[in-house]
Scaffold this active site. Sequence first.
Site, PDB file in Angstrom:
ATOM      1  NE  ARG A 125      -7.531   2.743   7.476  1.00 13.55           N
ATOM      2  CZ  ARG A 125      -7.818   3.934   7.175  1.00 13.55           C
ATOM      3  NH1 ARG A 125      -6.782   5.203   6.915  1.00 13.55           N
ATOM      4  NH2 ARG A 125      -8.286   4.797   6.818  1.00 13.55           N
ATOM      5  CG  ASP A 126      -3.622  -6.141  10.414  1.00 10.56           C
ATOM      6  OD1 ASP A 126      -2.890  -6.693   9.599  1.00 10.56           O
ATOM      7  OD2 ASP A 126      -3.147  -6.898  11.509  1.00 10.56           O
ATOM      8  CG  HIS A 133      -0.442  -5.569  18.418  1.00 12.57           C
ATOM      9  ND1 HIS A 133       0.743  -6.088  19.159  1.00 12.57           N
ATOM     10  CD2 HIS A 133      -1.074  -6.599  17.756  1.00 12.57           C
ATOM     11  CE1 HIS A 133       0.711  -7.606  18.248  1.00 12.57           C
ATOM     12  NE2 HIS A 133      -0.594  -7.974  18.161  1.00 12.57           N
ATOM     13  CG  MET A 134      -7.356  -3.757  21.435  1.00 13.28           C
ATOM     14  SD  MET A 134      -8.308  -2.746  22.918  1.00 13.28           S
ATOM     15  CE  MET A 134      -7.721  -1.206  21.899  1.00 13.28           C
ATOM     16  CG  ASN A 173      -3.753 -11.961  19.888  1.00 13.87           C
ATOM     17  OD1 ASN A 173      -5.037 -12.816  19.663  1.00 13.87           O
ATOM     18  ND2 ASN A 173      -3.911 -12.045  18.269  1.00 13.87           N
TER      19      ASN A 173
END
Length: 115
Positions: free
Chosen positions: A29-30, A99-100, A86
């Site tokens: 999780r972000d 990273h996605m 990004n």
Amino acid sequence: MHDCLFCRIVRGEIPAAKVYEDDEVLAFRDIQPQRPVHVLVIPKRHITSLAHATPEDTLVLGRMLAVANGIAVDQGSTDGFRSIINTGRVGGQEVMHVHMHIVGGPDPVGPMLKR
């Protein structure tokens, strides 16, 4: 070994709320979620960005995409999600380890780009 933030998470030096892991990728999780579902999927092996990817990275990058739907559904985004990678300064990459982002939830994500 690289010493970037995500490499340290892979090695267990920094805690993360893991939601998926296999031999090649890790998802967690972000820490600053932008949507009800906001998960990062990373290769366990350091790849700086898509701009630095080589043909040898094809399988792990494909693996990231292949596990995305299962992760999104498991986290509660059952009717779709957005995947974002990004790349570099112009692309807004903040951590220099590819990273996605998987973002979603019960409501549509909204416009892709702000003007």
